[in-house]
Scaffold this motif. Sequence first.
Motif, PDB file in Angstrom:
ATOM      1  N   LYS A  19      54.271   3.721  50.802  1.00 43.10           N
ATOM      2  CA  LYS A  19      53.141   3.257  49.990  1.00 43.10           C
ATOM      3  C   LYS A  19      53.746   2.288  48.969  1.00 43.10           C
ATOM      4  O   LYS A  19      53.264   2.195  47.697  1.00 43.10           O
ATOM      5  CB  LYS A  19      52.270   4.298  49.627  1.00 43.10           C
ATOM      6  N   ARG A  20      54.769   3.811  48.470  1.00 44.42           N
ATOM      7  CA  ARG A  20      56.101   3.546  46.631  1.00 44.42           C
ATOM      8  C   ARG A  20      56.145   2.737  46.744  1.00 44.42           C
ATOM      9  O   ARG A  20      57.326   1.825  46.382  1.00 44.42           O
ATOM     10  CB  ARG A  20      56.371   4.826  46.629  1.00 44.42           C
ATOM     11  N   LEU A  21      57.281   1.814  48.211  1.00 47.53           N
ATOM     12  CA  LEU A  21      58.497   0.491  48.684  1.00 47.53           C
ATOM     13  C   LEU A  21      57.646  -0.321  48.078  1.00 47.53           C
ATOM     14  O   LEU A  21      56.445  -0.806  48.818  1.00 47.53           O
ATOM     15  CB  LEU A  21      58.305   0.952  50.157  1.00 47.53           C
ATOM     16  N   PRO A  22      58.124  -1.550  47.567  1.00 46.18           N
ATOM     17  CA  PRO A  22      57.512  -2.778  47.703  1.00 46.18           C
ATOM     18  C   PRO A  22      57.883  -3.957  49.183  1.00 46.18           C
ATOM     19  O   PRO A  22      58.208  -4.225  48.649  1.00 46.18           O
ATOM     20  CB  PRO A  22      58.411  -3.871  46.412  1.00 46.18           C
ATOM     21  N   VAL A  23      57.279  -2.931  50.239  1.00 47.31           N
ATOM     22  CA  VAL A  23      57.746  -3.385  51.460  1.00 47.31           C
ATOM     23  C   VAL A  23      56.642  -4.644  51.931  1.00 47.31           C
ATOM     24  O   VAL A  23      55.241  -4.476  52.277  1.00 47.31           O
ATOM     25  CB  VAL A  23      57.335  -2.585  52.679  1.00 47.31           C
ATOM     26  N   ASP A  24      57.247  -5.713  52.408  1.00 40.24           N
ATOM     27  CA  ASP A  24      55.990  -6.441  52.854  1.00 40.24           C
ATOM     28  C   ASP A  24      55.963  -6.504  54.285  1.00 40.24           C
ATOM     29  O   ASP A  24      55.380  -7.279  55.351  1.00 40.24           O
ATOM     30  CB  ASP A  24      56.637  -8.056  53.273  1.00 40.24           C
ATOM     31  N   GLU A  25      56.373  -6.246  55.379  1.00 32.29           N
ATOM     32  CA  GLU A  25      57.081  -6.351  56.724  1.00 32.29           C
ATOM     33  C   GLU A  25      57.282  -4.931  57.786  1.00 32.29           C
ATOM     34  O   GLU A  25      58.518  -4.667  57.058  1.00 32.29           O
ATOM     35  CB  GLU A  25      57.497  -8.061  56.975  1.00 32.29           C
ATOM     36  N   LEU A  26      56.731  -4.359  58.511  1.00 31.10           N
ATOM     37  CA  LEU A  26      57.358  -3.427  59.440  1.00 31.10           C
ATOM     38  C   LEU A  26      57.935  -4.558  60.784  1.00 31.10           C
ATOM     39  O   LEU A  26      57.190  -5.103  61.025  1.00 31.10           O
ATOM     40  CB  LEU A  26      56.457  -2.536  59.973  1.00 31.10           C
ATOM     41  N   LYS A  27      58.840  -3.767  61.186  1.00 34.55           N
ATOM     42  CA  LYS A  27      59.336  -3.951  62.365  1.00 34.55           C
ATOM     43  C   LYS A  27      59.288  -3.019  63.576  1.00 34.55           C
ATOM     44  O   LYS A  27      60.057  -1.646  63.911  1.00 34.55           O
ATOM     45  CB  LYS A  27      61.097  -4.342  62.490  1.00 34.55           C
ATOM     46  N   ILE A  28      58.850  -3.057  64.603  1.00 34.34           N
ATOM     47  CA  ILE A  28      59.011  -1.874  65.287  1.00 34.34           C
ATOM     48  C   ILE A  28      59.403  -1.283  66.702  1.00 34.34           C
ATOM     49  O   ILE A  28      60.394  -3.266  66.998  1.00 34.34           O
ATOM     50  CB  ILE A  28      57.124  -2.207  66.333  1.00 34.34           C
ATOM     51  N   ASP A  29      60.042  -0.619  66.944  1.00 36.37           N
ATOM     52  CA  ASP A  29      61.541  -1.023  67.288  1.00 36.37           C
ATOM     53  C   ASP A  29      61.501  -1.181  68.740  1.00 36.37           C
ATOM     54  O   ASP A  29      60.534  -0.583  69.073  1.00 36.37           O
ATOM     55  CB  ASP A  29      61.755   1.287  66.636  1.00 36.37           C
ATOM     56  N   LYS A  30      62.185  -1.866  69.460  1.00 35.39           N
ATOM     57  CA  LYS A  30      62.492  -2.467  70.998  1.00 35.39           C
ATOM     58  C   LYS A  30      62.479  -1.033  71.624  1.00 35.39           C
ATOM     59  O   LYS A  30      61.505  -1.543  72.800  1.00 35.39           O
ATOM     60  CB  LYS A  30      63.608  -2.847  71.146  1.00 35.39           C
ATOM     61  N   SER A  31      62.637   0.341  71.836  1.00 34.70           N
ATOM     62  CA  SER A  31      62.930   1.225  72.320  1.00 34.70           C
ATOM     63  C   SER A  31      61.237   1.687  72.235  1.00 34.70           C
ATOM     64  O   SER A  31      61.102   2.317  73.507  1.00 34.70           O
ATOM     65  CB  SER A  31      63.412   2.850  71.719  1.00 34.70           C
ATOM     66  N   PHE A  32      60.124   1.525  72.275  1.00 33.16           N
ATOM     67  CA  PHE A  32      58.840   1.438  71.800  1.00 33.16           C
ATOM     68  C   PHE A  32      58.141  -0.267  72.966  1.00 33.16           C
ATOM     69  O   PHE A  32      57.463  -0.016  73.533  1.00 33.16           O
ATOM     70  CB  PHE A  32      57.951   1.552  70.256  1.00 33.16           C
ATOM     71  N   VAL A  33      58.370  -1.115  72.693  1.00 35.72           N
ATOM     72  CA  VAL A  33      57.949  -2.695  72.622  1.00 35.72           C
ATOM     73  C   VAL A  33      58.458  -2.663  74.221  1.00 35.72           C
ATOM     74  O   VAL A  33      57.736  -3.495  75.262  1.00 35.72           O
ATOM     75  CB  VAL A  33      58.733  -3.586  71.850  1.00 35.72           C
ATOM     76  N   MET A  34      60.149  -2.416  74.711  1.00 35.07           N
ATOM     77  CA  MET A  34      60.231  -2.886  75.426  1.00 35.07           C
ATOM     78  C   MET A  34      59.911  -2.537  77.123  1.00 35.07           C
ATOM     79  O   MET A  34      60.058  -2.759  78.086  1.00 35.07           O
ATOM     80  CB  MET A  34      61.788  -2.397  76.421  1.00 35.07           C
ATOM     81  N   GLU A  80      59.744  -6.216  67.925  1.00 31.42           N
ATOM     82  CA  GLU A  80      61.486  -6.599  68.482  1.00 31.42           C
ATOM     83  C   GLU A  80      61.265  -6.011  69.787  1.00 31.42           C
ATOM     84  O   GLU A  80      60.973  -5.455  70.038  1.00 31.42           O
ATOM     85  CB  GLU A  80      62.557  -5.864  68.031  1.00 31.42           C
ATOM     86  N   GLY A  81      62.152  -6.746  70.560  1.00 30.45           N
ATOM     87  CA  GLY A  81      62.451  -5.931  72.556  1.00 30.45           C
ATOM     88  C   GLY A  81      61.143  -6.575  72.686  1.00 30.45           C
ATOM     89  O   GLY A  81      61.551  -6.194  73.827  1.00 30.45           O
ATOM     90  N   VAL A  82      60.525  -8.149  72.712  1.00 32.51           N
ATOM     91  CA  VAL A  82      60.000  -8.666  73.248  1.00 32.51           C
ATOM     92  C   VAL A  82      60.688  -9.120  74.993  1.00 32.51           C
ATOM     93  O   VAL A  82      61.162 -10.709  74.410  1.00 32.51           O
ATOM     94  CB  VAL A  82      59.249  -9.812  72.779  1.00 32.51           C
ATOM     95  N   GLU A  83      61.000  -8.741  75.853  1.00 32.24           N
ATOM     96  CA  GLU A  83      61.230  -8.780  77.016  1.00 32.24           C
ATOM     97  C   GLU A  83      60.781  -9.690  78.191  1.00 32.24           C
ATOM     98  O   GLU A  83      61.019 -10.407  78.993  1.00 32.24           O
ATOM     99  CB  GLU A  83      62.337  -8.572  77.787  1.00 32.24           C
ATOM    100  N   ASN A  84      59.279  -9.717  77.997  1.00 35.04           N
ATOM    101  CA  ASN A  84      58.929 -10.305  79.348  1.00 35.04           C
ATOM    102  C   ASN A  84      57.146 -10.756  78.687  1.00 35.04           C
ATOM    103  O   ASN A  84      57.103 -10.182  78.067  1.00 35.04           O
ATOM    104  CB  ASN A  84      59.088  -9.880  80.360  1.00 35.04           C
ATOM    105  N   ALA A  85      56.981 -11.996  79.493  1.00 39.16           N
ATOM    106  CA  ALA A  85      55.810 -12.759  79.132  1.00 39.16           C
ATOM    107  C   ALA A  85      54.543 -11.847  78.349  1.00 39.16           C
ATOM    108  O   ALA A  85      53.686 -11.900  78.029  1.00 39.16           O
ATOM    109  CB  ALA A  85      55.052 -13.953  80.587  1.00 39.16           C
ATOM    110  N   LYS A  86      54.661 -10.671  80.089  1.00 42.16           N
ATOM    111  CA  LYS A  86      53.094  -9.123  79.710  1.00 42.16           C
ATOM    112  C   LYS A  86      53.260  -8.935  78.167  1.00 42.16           C
ATOM    113  O   LYS A  86      52.205  -8.711  78.293  1.00 42.16           O
ATOM    114  CB  LYS A  86      53.609  -8.462  81.024  1.00 42.16           C
ATOM    115  N   SER A  87      54.673  -8.737  77.937  1.00 37.60           N
ATOM    116  CA  SER A  87      55.013  -8.382  76.396  1.00 37.60           C
ATOM    117  C   SER A  87      53.991  -8.402  75.072  1.00 37.60           C
ATOM    118  O   SER A  87      53.462  -8.253  74.474  1.00 37.60           O
ATOM    119  CB  SER A  87      55.468  -6.781  76.333  1.00 37.60           C
ATOM    120  N   TRP A  88      54.753  -9.675  75.593  1.00 36.54           N
ATOM    121  CA  TRP A  88      54.439 -11.127  74.494  1.00 36.54           C
ATOM    122  C   TRP A  88      52.552 -11.028  74.536  1.00 36.54           C
ATOM    123  O   TRP A  88      52.122 -11.176  73.449  1.00 36.54           O
ATOM    124  CB  TRP A  88      54.113 -12.772  74.678  1.00 36.54           C
ATOM    125  N   LYS A  89      51.701 -10.869  75.685  1.00 33.46           N
ATOM    126  CA  LYS A  89      50.244 -11.276  75.257  1.00 33.46           C
ATOM    127  C   LYS A  89      49.403  -9.675  75.526  1.00 33.46           C
ATOM    128  O   LYS A  89      48.729 -10.080  74.456  1.00 33.46           O
ATOM    129  CB  LYS A  89      50.117 -11.558  77.162  1.00 33.46           C
TER     130      LYS A  89
END
Length: 277
Positions: free
Chosen positions: A191-206, A235-244
């Motif tokens: 809330k306090r940081l002037p952040v624009d974007e979050l990057k989800i770690d690849k360990s969750f996405v893979m 990050e860590g988009v490794e296949n078509a299924k996770s993209w979908k």
Amino acid sequence: AAKQQQAGTVVYHPGLDSTSEESLTLLSELRYAVDHNQLRLFLQPKVNLRTGQVIGAEALVRWEHPERGLVPPMRFIPFAEQTGFISTLTHWMLEQCAQAAAHLAAEGFPLKLSVNLSTRDLMDQDLPTRMEQLLATQRVPSNTLVLEITESAIMDDPQRALQTLGRLHAMGLRLSIDDFGTGYSSLAYLKRLPVDELKIDKSFVMNMESDLQDAKIVRSTIDLAHNLGLSVVAEGVENAKSWKLLSGLSCDEGQGYFIARPMPAAQFLHWVRHWQP
Ligand code: C2E
Ligand code: CA
Ligand code: CA
Ligand code: CA
């Protein structure tokens, strides 16, 4: 030992005493690497998951050692952070990215380039001033550069990090929280940081297409980001299924081997021109 010979590669252990002879050797090798053009800028595309359109790329450093070949960042970044050499390296990366961004824009691709910052960089009071000079020299708009910061780098000294990041954000640079979900952060800082974007770690996405828990974490992170008005990158988009799956969850952007591996900056323009989602 600081260096360990492993099938032709050398591993530098981050725990190494920065006054030891071996670490002084590595430090001078790194200095030599910068001065003699051994560092390489690699770029990995980031795309809009709904349309497939290229939005930008993350800048990743490689060290092309004359004897050891391409040394991955995890072999020398921790050491560079410990010795303070990281500020030289960060500056080099920022300079390369400003140049690359100017070149891409001139070719008709005004893309955003993301650079990784370390804890040390956030403590560096001169960074905003150096950044100003850099942007002026390269004539690139400040919002072409995105700074990726990890939660742990911020939590090291939140007050000071907040100050540096506030100045950078006021200059128009975009800020992204890297490896989101892996550090010990306080949501209050979002809330306090002037952040624009979050990057989800690849360990969750893979593994999200096979692991229900990971899928739930990804979904909650996307919702959290959107509720806070932030853009979210997987990050860590490794296949078509996770993209979908990700686009079904309204994740904004993706990055990963399925789209492209990090490539030498010189190949990036060609890749962008020929990319078909
Ligand atoms: P990071 O910032 O989390 O960068 C993403 C890492 O994930 C990169 O590894 C990238 O090659 C890898 N990656 C991308 N897509 C996939 C995928 O689909 N699957 C898998 N398994 N991996 C993927 P890389 O280039 O080896 O960099 C490792 C880390 O080194 C980076 O993690 C970052 O923390 C650090 N690093 C790299 N370049 C720099 C730099 O210029 N400055 C600083 N401070 N750190 C850097
Ligand atoms: Ca990163
Ligand atoms: Ca990351
Ligand atoms: Ca990481």
